[in-house]
Design an enzyme around this catalytic site. Structure first.
Site, PDB file in Angstrom:
ATOM      1  N   CYS A   2       0.816  -1.217   0.000  1.00  0.00           N
ATOM      2  CA  CYS A   2       0.000   0.000   0.000  1.00  0.00           C
ATOM      3  C   CYS A   2       0.849   1.266   0.000  1.00  0.00           C
ATOM      4  O   CYS A   2       1.868   1.343   0.682  1.00  0.00           O
ATOM      5  CB  CYS A   2      -0.876   0.024   1.245  1.00  0.00           C
ATOM      6  SG  CYS A   2      -1.957  -1.392   1.354  1.00  0.00           S
ATOM      7  N   ARG A  27       5.190   0.505  -5.909  1.00  0.00           N
ATOM      8  CA  ARG A  27       5.189  -0.328  -4.708  1.00  0.00           C
ATOM      9  C   ARG A  27       4.332  -1.580  -4.882  1.00  0.00           C
ATOM     10  O   ARG A  27       4.478  -2.535  -4.134  1.00  0.00           O
ATOM     11  CB  ARG A  27       4.647   0.483  -3.525  1.00  0.00           C
ATOM     12  CG  ARG A  27       5.542   1.636  -3.138  1.00  0.00           C
ATOM     13  CD  ARG A  27       4.851   2.536  -2.137  1.00  0.00           C
ATOM     14  NE  ARG A  27       4.622   1.890  -0.872  1.00  0.00           N
ATOM     15  CZ  ARG A  27       5.479   1.878   0.144  1.00  0.00           C
ATOM     16  NH1 ARG A  27       6.641   2.484   0.018  1.00  0.00           N
ATOM     17  NH2 ARG A  27       5.191   1.273   1.273  1.00  0.00           N
ATOM     18  N   TRP A  75      -2.862  -2.729  -1.734  1.00  0.00           N
ATOM     19  CA  TRP A  75      -2.413  -4.082  -2.080  1.00  0.00           C
ATOM     20  C   TRP A  75      -3.167  -4.997  -1.123  1.00  0.00           C
ATOM     21  O   TRP A  75      -2.912  -4.998   0.074  1.00  0.00           O
ATOM     22  CB  TRP A  75      -0.902  -4.183  -1.886  1.00  0.00           C
ATOM     23  CG  TRP A  75      -0.286  -5.428  -2.418  1.00  0.00           C
ATOM     24  CD1 TRP A  75       0.127  -5.656  -3.693  1.00  0.00           C
ATOM     25  CD2 TRP A  75       0.003  -6.622  -1.683  1.00  0.00           C
ATOM     26  NE1 TRP A  75       0.651  -6.914  -3.800  1.00  0.00           N
ATOM     27  CE2 TRP A  75       0.587  -7.531  -2.585  1.00  0.00           C
ATOM     28  CE3 TRP A  75      -0.178  -7.016  -0.363  1.00  0.00           C
ATOM     29  CZ2 TRP A  75       0.996  -8.799  -2.201  1.00  0.00           C
ATOM     30  CZ3 TRP A  75       0.224  -8.289   0.021  1.00  0.00           C
ATOM     31  CH2 TRP A  75       0.812  -9.167  -0.902  1.00  0.00           C
ATOM     32  N   ASN A  99      -1.765   1.610   5.773  1.00  0.00           N
ATOM     33  CA  ASN A  99      -0.818   0.621   5.266  1.00  0.00           C
ATOM     34  C   ASN A  99      -0.413  -0.241   6.448  1.00  0.00           C
ATOM     35  O   ASN A  99       0.100   0.280   7.435  1.00  0.00           O
ATOM     36  CB  ASN A  99       0.422   1.319   4.665  1.00  0.00           C
ATOM     37  CG  ASN A  99       1.516   0.337   4.292  1.00  0.00           C
ATOM     38  OD1 ASN A  99       1.265  -0.854   4.123  1.00  0.00           O
ATOM     39  ND2 ASN A  99       2.735   0.830   4.153  1.00  0.00           N
ATOM     40  N   GLY A 100      -0.676  -1.545   6.351  1.00  0.00           N
ATOM     41  CA  GLY A 100      -0.324  -2.428   7.451  1.00  0.00           C
ATOM     42  C   GLY A 100      -1.399  -3.468   7.653  1.00  0.00           C
ATOM     43  O   GLY A 100      -2.258  -3.665   6.788  1.00  0.00           O
ATOM     44  N   GLU A 479      19.112 -16.328  -7.701  1.00  0.00           N
ATOM     45  CA  GLU A 479      18.711 -14.970  -8.053  1.00  0.00           C
ATOM     46  C   GLU A 479      18.137 -14.926  -9.480  1.00  0.00           C
ATOM     47  O   GLU A 479      17.116 -14.284  -9.728  1.00  0.00           O
ATOM     48  CB  GLU A 479      19.911 -14.019  -7.883  1.00  0.00           C
ATOM     49  CG  GLU A 479      19.685 -12.588  -8.319  1.00  0.00           C
ATOM     50  CD  GLU A 479      18.449 -11.925  -7.718  1.00  0.00           C
ATOM     51  OE1 GLU A 479      17.891 -12.441  -6.736  1.00  0.00           O
ATOM     52  OE2 GLU A 479      18.014 -10.904  -8.265  1.00  0.00           O
ATOM     53  N   LYS A 483      14.244 -13.791 -10.405  1.00  0.00           N
ATOM     54  CA  LYS A 483      14.066 -12.655 -11.317  1.00  0.00           C
ATOM     55  C   LYS A 483      13.167 -13.059 -12.476  1.00  0.00           C
ATOM     56  O   LYS A 483      12.229 -12.359 -12.833  1.00  0.00           O
ATOM     57  CB  LYS A 483      15.457 -12.240 -11.832  1.00  0.00           C
ATOM     58  CG  LYS A 483      15.595 -10.822 -12.253  1.00  0.00           C
ATOM     59  CD  LYS A 483      16.113  -9.947 -11.152  1.00  0.00           C
ATOM     60  CE  LYS A 483      15.274 -10.064  -9.920  1.00  0.00           C
ATOM     61  NZ  LYS A 483      15.707  -9.375  -8.773  1.00  0.00           N
ATOM     62  N   GLU A 486       9.437 -13.880 -11.288  1.00  0.00           N
ATOM     63  CA  GLU A 486       8.590 -12.775 -10.836  1.00  0.00           C
ATOM     64  C   GLU A 486       8.090 -11.903 -11.981  1.00  0.00           C
ATOM     65  O   GLU A 486       6.974 -11.402 -11.923  1.00  0.00           O
ATOM     66  CB  GLU A 486       9.231 -11.956  -9.702  1.00  0.00           C
ATOM     67  CG  GLU A 486      10.495 -11.220 -10.000  1.00  0.00           C
ATOM     68  CD  GLU A 486      11.144 -10.569  -8.760  1.00  0.00           C
ATOM     69  OE1 GLU A 486      10.463 -10.345  -7.750  1.00  0.00           O
ATOM     70  OE2 GLU A 486      12.348 -10.289  -8.823  1.00  0.00           O
ATOM     71  N   HIS A 502      19.294 -35.980  -8.092  1.00  0.00           N
ATOM     72  CA  HIS A 502      18.442 -36.319  -6.945  1.00  0.00           C
ATOM     73  C   HIS A 502      17.043 -35.718  -7.092  1.00  0.00           C
ATOM     74  O   HIS A 502      16.338 -35.567  -6.107  1.00  0.00           O
ATOM     75  CB  HIS A 502      19.101 -35.842  -5.652  1.00  0.00           C
ATOM     76  CG  HIS A 502      20.454 -36.420  -5.458  1.00  0.00           C
ATOM     77  ND1 HIS A 502      20.665 -37.760  -5.204  1.00  0.00           N
ATOM     78  CD2 HIS A 502      21.690 -35.867  -5.550  1.00  0.00           C
ATOM     79  CE1 HIS A 502      21.967 -37.988  -5.113  1.00  0.00           C
ATOM     80  NE2 HIS A 502      22.601 -36.852  -5.330  1.00  0.00           N
ATOM     81  N   LYS A 601       6.809  -3.913  -4.286  1.00  0.00           N
ATOM     82  CA  LYS A 601       8.211  -3.529  -4.176  1.00  0.00           C
ATOM     83  C   LYS A 601       8.667  -3.563  -2.724  1.00  0.00           C
ATOM     84  O   LYS A 601       9.757  -4.022  -2.413  1.00  0.00           O
ATOM     85  CB  LYS A 601       8.381  -2.116  -4.747  1.00  0.00           C
ATOM     86  CG  LYS A 601       9.791  -1.575  -4.676  1.00  0.00           C
ATOM     87  CD  LYS A 601      10.689  -2.311  -5.632  1.00  0.00           C
ATOM     88  CE  LYS A 601      12.127  -1.847  -5.595  1.00  0.00           C
ATOM     89  NZ  LYS A 601      13.003  -2.878  -6.189  1.00  0.00           N
TER      90      LYS A 601
HETATM   91  C1  G6P Z   1       9.985  -7.712  -2.463  1.00  0.00           C
HETATM   92  C2  G6P Z   1      10.560  -7.178  -3.755  1.00  0.00           C
HETATM   93  C3  G6P Z   1      11.902  -7.825  -4.027  1.00  0.00           C
HETATM   94  C4  G6P Z   1      12.837  -7.624  -2.839  1.00  0.00           C
HETATM   95  C5  G6P Z   1      12.216  -8.109  -1.542  1.00  0.00           C
HETATM   96  C6  G6P Z   1      13.014  -7.645  -0.335  1.00  0.00           C
HETATM   97  O1  G6P Z   1       9.643  -9.040  -2.620  1.00  0.00           O
HETATM   98  O2  G6P Z   1       9.681  -7.419  -4.812  1.00  0.00           O
HETATM   99  O3  G6P Z   1      12.470  -7.255  -5.177  1.00  0.00           O
HETATM  100  O4  G6P Z   1      14.021  -8.318  -3.070  1.00  0.00           O
HETATM  101  O5  G6P Z   1      10.900  -7.568  -1.380  1.00  0.00           O
HETATM  102  O6  G6P Z   1      12.940  -6.255  -0.262  1.00  0.00           O
HETATM  103  P1  G6P Z   1      13.984  -5.332   0.437  1.00  0.00           P
HETATM  104  O7  G6P Z   1      13.445  -3.944   0.267  1.00  0.00           O
HETATM  105  O8  G6P Z   1      14.021  -5.752   1.878  1.00  0.00           O
HETATM  106  O9  G6P Z   1      15.280  -5.533  -0.243  1.00  0.00           O
END
Ligand code: G6P
Length: 606
Positions: A2, A27, A75, A99-100, A479, A483, A486, A502, A601
């Site tokens: 949010c 966000r 959100w 937000n929360g 990673e 990526k 997502e 395995h 985000k």
């Molecule tokens: C969300 C974002 C990711 C990020 C993760 C941790 O899932 O979409 O891109 O890596 O949060 O966020 P931070 O702000 O703690 O790095």
């Protein structure tokens, strides 16, 4: 997650709120709404979908029709995605955005129902509006103070009371809020990206303090009505840094910003060819008496930790555990004063990472954080902070923050290995020289953009895909996989190549893409054997390896050749390749690269 914006001042509030919400779109959200004073009453407009739909719904006039209001991107957590569940929520004289998560909302709802008060939405937020209204007897601050002890969970609120036009009350506990006063008036938001247009000077609203925003000023009081002056902070980037700058997507821009963000993160920390944290206020004694390091973080930041573990253990010879913050905080972890907890976070506000940090603080562990957003909660609550200087990262998929986090982990490793005497000064100088070579190496990797784009045309129609690697390449596979999944919505998994037999090998059939990372000389031959195994099952192999190696062309369909760098530095160049692979695959699938469905985000709730 949010996004919140509040404005009271001298300009048209609706425009400022809608612009603020557009800036906060990154966000992640599924509905949006605004409420504003108009002719001494509060009007609300809200809708599911994008801020552009909200803009269409809000009737914008040429002149000034309102100068005070609040705006929200939601959100969904409690209650589905619907107009009615969108914020703002009004009950009686109270209109608010949140937000929360209010964890005890159900209990509060039952109490209010006994008084004959029922919500119209399924949200926890509306319950807070009802609670505040039930406590309100003409004094907003008194009502807020009465509500606070009843609220369990994390929250940031902006509240309008219909009796007090042109005034916004704000409160937070856990969730972020930053505010500034500028010539246009007073502005408050979830993060700086929405404030930067008005001021580079701002403050973080202290937790459990009440901010009262008027046109003229912002006052902050604690719960005993004592006024306080929050510490002002200054952002070192401007509005252009938060715009696309000619790129079709923020993600592509941010991928290309990596040489610069690495330069800004590494170079100021080199003195006499050695790492130096004097300006960061990190003393040389941080590792004294430390027998164990725990790195905790979420998502991509956690993957940076996987690389960090290899580096730290290799040179410091201290055991390092990497823990997903949401797991760590609930597993009754062993933490004591001989533990150093390293948290990694781009936003500095990720709820689980923050909770893990608070747990470590409670157990008197030493805490060091690697954070991008200045003054964020994680940065403020850590004993020491090493900032990544990546600038604002807008795309949900983290790119430049990740490589900047890696560079911080390398700097920490080299600096403290030297302090602890596990490497010599000349070794440290040599490592630091190597580290600087990653800046041109990443720059060179980014010239592979077109070639990678072409390879991605072969991935766009796939539904499953695997990443394999060993050692540092396994950390990078994790990673690469996150990526890709997502932003392309292709199911993908990262596998330690030695584990193939395995499990995963049963899923490798004709045409299944396998992205094989083979940059580590120590395990190179083992890796080539693993690639032959998937090749023998007719997988479509995309090989990522150093350009100066001779490789049997029978083992791959496509090869991405990295510019030369030492084994230990390949995570930086490999990361850039993996980011581009994810980016172009998403583009070829016609998806929303910067704002993938359901993701946020900054994950400020559990
Ligand atoms: C969300 C974002 C990711 C990020 C993760 C941790 O899932 O979409 O891109 O890596 O949060 O966020 P931070 O702000 O703690 O790095």
């Amino acid at each position: 997650m949010c996004g919140i914006i509040g404005f009271t001042g001298y300009s048209e509030a609706k425009n400022i709120l809608l612009e603020g919400l557009a800036a906060l779109e990154y966000r992640g959200y599924d509905s949006a709404g605004i409420a504003f004073f108009h002719d001494n009453r509060i009007d609300t407009v809200k809708t599911t979908g994008k801020v552009s739909s909200l803009r269409d719904k809000a009737v914008l006039s040429a002149g000034i029709s309102s100068t005070c209001g609040i705006g929200h991107t939601r959100w969904a957590t409690h209650g589905g995605v619907s107009d009615i569940n969108s914020h703002p929520h009004t009950f009686g004289k109270v209109t608010l955005i949140h937000n929360g998560i209010i964890e005890n909302y159900h209990e509060l709802e039952t109490e209010l129902a006994a008084l004959g008060k029922f919500p119209v939405s399924q949200t926890d937020t509306e319950i807070v509006a009802m609670l505040l209204d039930s406590f309100y007897e003409g004094d907003a601050v008194a009502a807020i103070k009465k509500a606070i002890p009843r609220l369990e969970g994390a929250y940031a609120f902006c509240i309008l009371f219909s009796d007090e036009p042109e005034v916004i009350y704000c409160l937070r506990n856990g969730s972020p809020l930053v505010a500034c006063h500028a010539k246009e008036g007073s502005v408050i938001a979830s993060d700086m990206v929405a404030l930067i247009k008005y001021s580079r000077e701002y403050f973080v609203l202290p937790e459990l303090h009440i901010a009262r925003l008027t046109k003229e000023n912002i006052t902050v009081t604690d719960l005993n009505d004592n006024a306080m002056t929050p510490k002002m902070l200054y952002v070192d980037w401007d509005m252009t840094a938060a715009q696309k700058g000619g790129y079709p997507h923020y993600m592509l821009k941010e991928i290309h910003e990596q040489p610069e963000s690495l330069r800004s993160t590494i170079m100021p920390r080199i003195k006499n060819k050695l790492p130096d944290f004097t300006a960061d206020g990190i003393p040389d004694q941080v590792f004294d008496g430390i027998s164990r390091i725990i790195i905790t973080a979420c998502g991509t930041a956690m993957h940076a930790g996987l690389v960090g573990r290899v580096m730290l253990e290799r040179l410091l010879r201290i055991p390092v555990a990497v823990e997903i913050a949401s797991e760590f905080r609930y597993q009754d972890p062993i933490i004591d004063k001989n533990t150093l907890l390293i948290t990694i976070s781009q936003s500095g506000e990720t709820a689980d990472t923050l909770a893990a940090l608070r747990l470590a603080n409670k157990h008197q562990a030493a805490t060091l954080s690697i954070v991008n957003v200045k003054g964020s909660s994680i940065a403020r609550e850590s004993d020491y902070v090493l900032y990544t200087h990546a600038g604002p990262e807008i795309a949900v998929a983290s790119t430049k923050a990740y490589t900047a986090q890696l560079s911080c982990l390398y700097l920490i490793t080299y600096h403290f290995a030297l302090i602890r005497g596990t490497i010599t000064e000349s070794e440290c100088t040599a490592y630091m020289e190597q580290l600087q070579t990653i800046i041109p190496a990443v720059e060179k990797t980014l010239t592979l953009t077109d070639a990678i784009n072409k390879i991605c045309t072969n991935l766009a129609d796939k539904e499953d895909l695997f990443f394999i690697g060993r050692g540092l390449d396994y950390a990078l596979s994790c990673e690469g996989s996150i990526k890709l999944k997502e932003i392309s919505y292709i199911h993908s998994e990262a596998y330690a190549a030695g584990e193939l037999k395995h499990g995963t090998l049963s899923l490798v059939t004709e045409g299944i893409p396998v992205i094989a990372l083979a940059t580590q000389s120590k395990v190179y031959n083992k890796m080539i054997s693993n690639i032959r195994e998937v090749r023998a099952r007719d997988a479509l192999v995309i090989l990522i390896t150093n350009g100066d190696l001779e490789v049997d062309s029978a083992i791959y369909d496509y090869r991405i050749a990295l510019p030369h760098s030492d084994d230990v530095m390949t995570p930086f160049t490999t990361a850039a390749v993996l980011q581009l692979l994810a980016y172009y695959t998403s583009v070829h699938r016609g998806l929303n690269v910067d704002q993938p469905r359901n993701l946020a985000k900054s994950v400020t709730v559990e």
